[in-house]
Write a protein that holds these residues in place. Structure first.
Motif, PDB file in Angstrom:
ATOM      1  N   GLY A 140       0.846  -1.221   0.144  1.00 26.80           N
ATOM      2  CA  GLY A 140      -0.261   0.047  -0.053  1.00 26.80           C
ATOM      3  C   GLY A 140       0.787   1.253  -0.051  1.00 26.80           C
ATOM      4  N   VAL A 141       1.794   1.182   0.666  1.00 32.38           N
ATOM      5  CA  VAL A 141       2.716   2.486   0.850  1.00 32.38           C
ATOM      6  C   VAL A 141       3.442   2.670  -0.493  1.00 32.38           C
ATOM      7  CG1 VAL A 141       4.841   3.256   1.578  1.00 32.38           C
ATOM      8  CG2 VAL A 141       3.296   2.345   3.356  1.00 32.38           C
ATOM      9  N   ARG A 142       3.893   1.607  -1.061  1.00 37.01           N
ATOM     10  CA  ARG A 142       4.628   1.472  -2.385  1.00 37.01           C
ATOM     11  C   ARG A 142       3.737   2.138  -3.519  1.00 37.01           C
ATOM     12  NH1 ARG A 142       7.584  -4.047  -2.909  1.00 37.01           N
ATOM     13  NH2 ARG A 142       7.376  -3.708  -5.080  1.00 37.01           N
ATOM     14  N   LYS A 143       2.417   1.686  -3.612  1.00 31.93           N
ATOM     15  CA  LYS A 143       1.329   2.156  -4.279  1.00 31.93           C
ATOM     16  C   LYS A 143       1.207   3.502  -4.355  1.00 31.93           C
ATOM     17  CE  LYS A 143      -2.939   1.237  -6.416  1.00 31.93           C
ATOM     18  NZ  LYS A 143      -4.214   0.131  -6.468  1.00 31.93           N
ATOM     19  N   GLU A 144       1.051   3.837  -3.010  1.00 31.88           N
ATOM     20  CA  GLU A 144       0.740   5.574  -2.789  1.00 31.88           C
ATOM     21  C   GLU A 144       1.994   6.263  -3.281  1.00 31.88           C
ATOM     22  OE1 GLU A 144      -0.622   9.195  -1.530  1.00 31.88           O
ATOM     23  OE2 GLU A 144      -1.819   7.019  -1.750  1.00 31.88           O
ATOM     24  N   VAL A 145       3.285   5.852  -3.186  1.00 37.22           N
ATOM     25  CA  VAL A 145       4.290   6.531  -3.363  1.00 37.22           C
ATOM     26  C   VAL A 145       4.715   6.606  -4.730  1.00 37.22           C
ATOM     27  CG1 VAL A 145       6.882   7.075  -2.904  1.00 37.22           C
ATOM     28  CG2 VAL A 145       5.406   6.933  -0.942  1.00 37.22           C
ATOM     29  N   PHE A 146       5.000   5.320  -5.061  1.00 35.32           N
ATOM     30  CA  PHE A 146       5.483   4.877  -6.718  1.00 35.32           C
ATOM     31  C   PHE A 146       4.489   5.247  -7.531  1.00 35.32           C
ATOM     32  CE2 PHE A 146       8.835   2.661  -4.114  1.00 35.32           C
ATOM     33  CZ  PHE A 146       9.793   3.435  -4.173  1.00 35.32           C
ATOM     34  N   VAL A 147       3.375   4.603  -7.481  1.00 37.41           N
ATOM     35  CA  VAL A 147       2.386   4.507  -8.436  1.00 37.41           C
ATOM     36  C   VAL A 147       1.578   5.860  -8.341  1.00 37.41           C
ATOM     37  CG1 VAL A 147       0.154   3.249  -9.354  1.00 37.41           C
ATOM     38  CG2 VAL A 147       2.363   2.056  -8.532  1.00 37.41           C
ATOM     39  N   ALA A 148       0.905   6.318  -7.486  1.00 37.42           N
ATOM     40  CA  ALA A 148       0.274   7.483  -7.187  1.00 37.42           C
ATOM     41  C   ALA A 148       0.943   8.758  -7.515  1.00 37.42           C
ATOM     42  CB  ALA A 148      -0.716   7.454  -6.136  1.00 37.42           C
ATOM     43  N   GLU A 149       2.060   8.631  -6.525  1.00 34.87           N
ATOM     44  CA  GLU A 149       2.806   9.840  -6.658  1.00 34.87           C
ATOM     45  C   GLU A 149       3.842  10.186  -7.553  1.00 34.87           C
ATOM     46  OE1 GLU A 149       5.899  11.935  -3.358  1.00 34.87           O
ATOM     47  OE2 GLU A 149       4.080  10.862  -2.649  1.00 34.87           O
ATOM     48  N   GLN A 150       4.587   9.191  -8.087  1.00 37.50           N
ATOM     49  CA  GLN A 150       5.518   9.201  -9.118  1.00 37.50           C
ATOM     50  C   GLN A 150       5.171   8.550 -10.444  1.00 37.50           C
ATOM     51  OE1 GLN A 150       9.109   7.465  -7.323  1.00 37.50           O
ATOM     52  NE2 GLN A 150       9.087   8.959  -5.957  1.00 37.50           N
ATOM     53  N   GLY A 151       4.180   8.032 -10.505  1.00 33.98           N
ATOM     54  CA  GLY A 151       3.716   7.699 -11.755  1.00 33.98           C
ATOM     55  C   GLY A 151       4.234   6.463 -12.329  1.00 33.98           C
ATOM     56  N   VAL A 152       4.905   5.720 -11.683  1.00 35.78           N
ATOM     57  CA  VAL A 152       5.479   4.248 -12.192  1.00 35.78           C
ATOM     58  C   VAL A 152       4.107   3.582 -12.365  1.00 35.78           C
ATOM     59  CG1 VAL A 152       6.876   2.214 -11.082  1.00 35.78           C
ATOM     60  CG2 VAL A 152       7.580   4.558 -10.531  1.00 35.78           C
ATOM     61  N   PRO A 153       4.392   2.738 -13.289  1.00 32.87           N
ATOM     62  CA  PRO A 153       3.328   1.696 -13.950  1.00 32.87           C
ATOM     63  C   PRO A 153       3.195   0.703 -12.751  1.00 32.87           C
ATOM     64  CG  PRO A 153       4.547   2.391 -15.683  1.00 32.87           C
ATOM     65  CD  PRO A 153       5.168   2.949 -14.593  1.00 32.87           C
ATOM     66  N   GLU A 154       1.978   0.601 -12.388  1.00 36.13           N
ATOM     67  CA  GLU A 154       1.705  -0.542 -11.317  1.00 36.13           C
ATOM     68  C   GLU A 154       2.125  -1.993 -11.644  1.00 36.13           C
ATOM     69  OE1 GLU A 154      -1.788  -1.800  -8.247  1.00 36.13           O
ATOM     70  OE2 GLU A 154      -2.193  -0.539 -10.008  1.00 36.13           O
ATOM     71  N   ASP A 155       2.083  -2.114 -13.047  1.00 34.30           N
ATOM     72  CA  ASP A 155       2.646  -3.456 -13.589  1.00 34.30           C
ATOM     73  C   ASP A 155       4.123  -3.620 -13.329  1.00 34.30           C
ATOM     74  OD1 ASP A 155       2.955  -1.810 -15.706  1.00 34.30           O
ATOM     75  OD2 ASP A 155       2.719  -3.475 -17.203  1.00 34.30           O
ATOM     76  N   ILE A 156       4.901  -2.477 -13.381  1.00 28.77           N
ATOM     77  CA  ILE A 156       6.394  -2.809 -13.238  1.00 28.77           C
ATOM     78  C   ILE A 156       6.689  -2.704 -11.713  1.00 28.77           C
ATOM     79  CG2 ILE A 156       7.012  -2.283 -15.575  1.00 28.77           C
ATOM     80  CD1 ILE A 156       8.064   0.361 -14.714  1.00 28.77           C
ATOM     81  N   GLU A 157       5.914  -1.718 -10.960  1.00 25.95           N
ATOM     82  CA  GLU A 157       6.429  -1.690  -9.554  1.00 25.95           C
ATOM     83  C   GLU A 157       6.270  -2.993  -8.703  1.00 25.95           C
ATOM     84  OE1 GLU A 157       7.211  -0.682  -5.805  1.00 25.95           O
ATOM     85  OE2 GLU A 157       7.395   0.489  -7.420  1.00 25.95           O
ATOM     86  N   TYR A 158       5.414  -3.967  -8.746  1.00 30.27           N
ATOM     87  CA  TYR A 158       5.344  -5.123  -8.215  1.00 30.27           C
ATOM     88  C   TYR A 158       6.005  -6.223  -9.328  1.00 30.27           C
ATOM     89  CZ  TYR A 158       1.980  -2.410  -5.586  1.00 30.27           C
ATOM     90  OH  TYR A 158       1.628  -1.252  -5.248  1.00 30.27           O
ATOM     91  N   ASP A 159       7.091  -6.967  -8.663  1.00 26.91           N
ATOM     92  CA  ASP A 159       7.742  -7.562  -9.490  1.00 26.91           C
ATOM     93  C   ASP A 159       8.222  -9.132  -9.020  1.00 26.91           C
ATOM     94  OD1 ASP A 159       9.761  -7.692  -7.785  1.00 26.91           O
ATOM     95  OD2 ASP A 159      10.791  -6.086  -9.013  1.00 26.91           O
ATOM     96  N   GLU A 160       8.464 -10.091  -9.885  1.00 30.00           N
ATOM     97  CA  GLU A 160       8.735 -11.669  -9.206  1.00 30.00           C
ATOM     98  C   GLU A 160       9.720 -11.549  -8.171  1.00 30.00           C
ATOM     99  OE1 GLU A 160      11.934 -10.533 -12.519  1.00 30.00           O
ATOM    100  OE2 GLU A 160      10.103  -9.897 -12.128  1.00 30.00           O
ATOM    101  N   TYR A 161      10.538 -10.579  -7.778  1.00 32.20           N
ATOM    102  CA  TYR A 161      11.326 -10.513  -6.251  1.00 32.20           C
ATOM    103  C   TYR A 161      10.762 -10.245  -5.199  1.00 32.20           C
ATOM    104  CZ  TYR A 161      14.805 -10.265 -10.153  1.00 32.20           C
ATOM    105  OH  TYR A 161      15.426 -10.408 -11.382  1.00 32.20           O
ATOM    106  N   ASP A 162       9.530  -9.893  -5.475  1.00 31.58           N
ATOM    107  CA  ASP A 162       8.615  -9.680  -4.191  1.00 31.58           C
ATOM    108  C   ASP A 162       8.413 -10.821  -3.350  1.00 31.58           C
ATOM    109  OD1 ASP A 162       8.376  -6.690  -3.969  1.00 31.58           O
ATOM    110  OD2 ASP A 162       6.816  -6.615  -5.293  1.00 31.58           O
ATOM    111  N   GLY A 163       8.279 -11.969  -3.922  1.00 32.51           N
ATOM    112  CA  GLY A 163       7.754 -13.293  -3.121  1.00 32.51           C
ATOM    113  C   GLY A 163       9.017 -13.617  -2.348  1.00 32.51           C
ATOM    114  N   GLY A 164      10.299 -13.370  -2.772  1.00 33.69           N
ATOM    115  CA  GLY A 164      11.411 -13.857  -1.788  1.00 33.69           C
ATOM    116  C   GLY A 164      12.111 -12.772  -1.204  1.00 33.69           C
ATOM    117  N   ALA A 165      11.798 -11.538  -1.171  1.00 34.84           N
ATOM    118  CA  ALA A 165      12.371 -10.443  -0.534  1.00 34.84           C
ATOM    119  C   ALA A 165      12.100 -10.536   1.004  1.00 34.84           C
ATOM    120  CB  ALA A 165      11.821  -9.166  -1.140  1.00 34.84           C
TER     121      ALA A 165
END
Length: 157
Positions: free
Chosen positions: A20-45
């Motif tokens: 939720g924090v990442r969505k607010e900061v990166f997607v909503a505020e900075q305009g990073v596309p949501e489909d690249i904000e969350y990636d295959e590395y999140d599961g093992g991070a």
């Protein structure tokens, strides 16, 4: 820092708060596309969450990649180097030391896992923040999600 706790995220509720924090900061505020904000590395991070000490509301997050995932993200074959990433602090919590507390917690998690250094890709406007925390920039500037970045590293003691 008084009034804030940083902890490794456990369970779906903590992970939802991190995302939720990442969505607010990166997607909503900075305009990073949501489909690249969350990636295959999140599961093992290793996700770290900063919350208000009283009330538990999320203030910020960051993640640590280790092993092969860190090697890929860092572009360095040394598996003893972790990758700090996705550091985000809500606008209302900026300037309160939340970012520095998150970095310290992520570095602590890296030490616990036997890593000897941490790399990150810093947005260029944040270079000074990371330099104050002991990170050193290297390599040329590059674009990630259309935002200028520089690679940085800190040796852990």
């Amino acid at each position: 820092m008084s009034g804030v706790t940083c902890r490794v995220a456990v369970g779906p509720e903590d992970l939802d708060a991190c995302f939720g924090v990442r969505k607010e900061v990166f997607v909503a505020e900075q305009g990073v596309p949501e489909d690249i904000e969350y990636d295959e590395y999140d599961g093992g991070a290793v996700h770290v969450l900063a919350v208000r000490a009283e009330g538990g509301g999320a203030l910020g997050t960051g993640r640590l990649l280790t092993g092969d995932a860190a090697v890929v993200k860092n572009g360095d074959p040394d598996v003893g180097v972790g990758a700090l990433g996705r550091l985000a602090v809500l606008r209302s919590a900026r300037g309160l030391g939340v970012g520095a507390a998150l970095v310290a917690a992520i570095e602590g998690a890296a030490r616990e896992r036997g890593l000897h250094a941490v790399d990150l890709h810093a947005q260029t406007h944040a270079l000074g923040f990371y330099e104050r925390l002991g990170y050193v920039a290297y390599g040329a500037e590059f674009l990630d999600a259309g935002i200028p970045h520089r690679a940085m590293r800190k040796a852990l003691r």
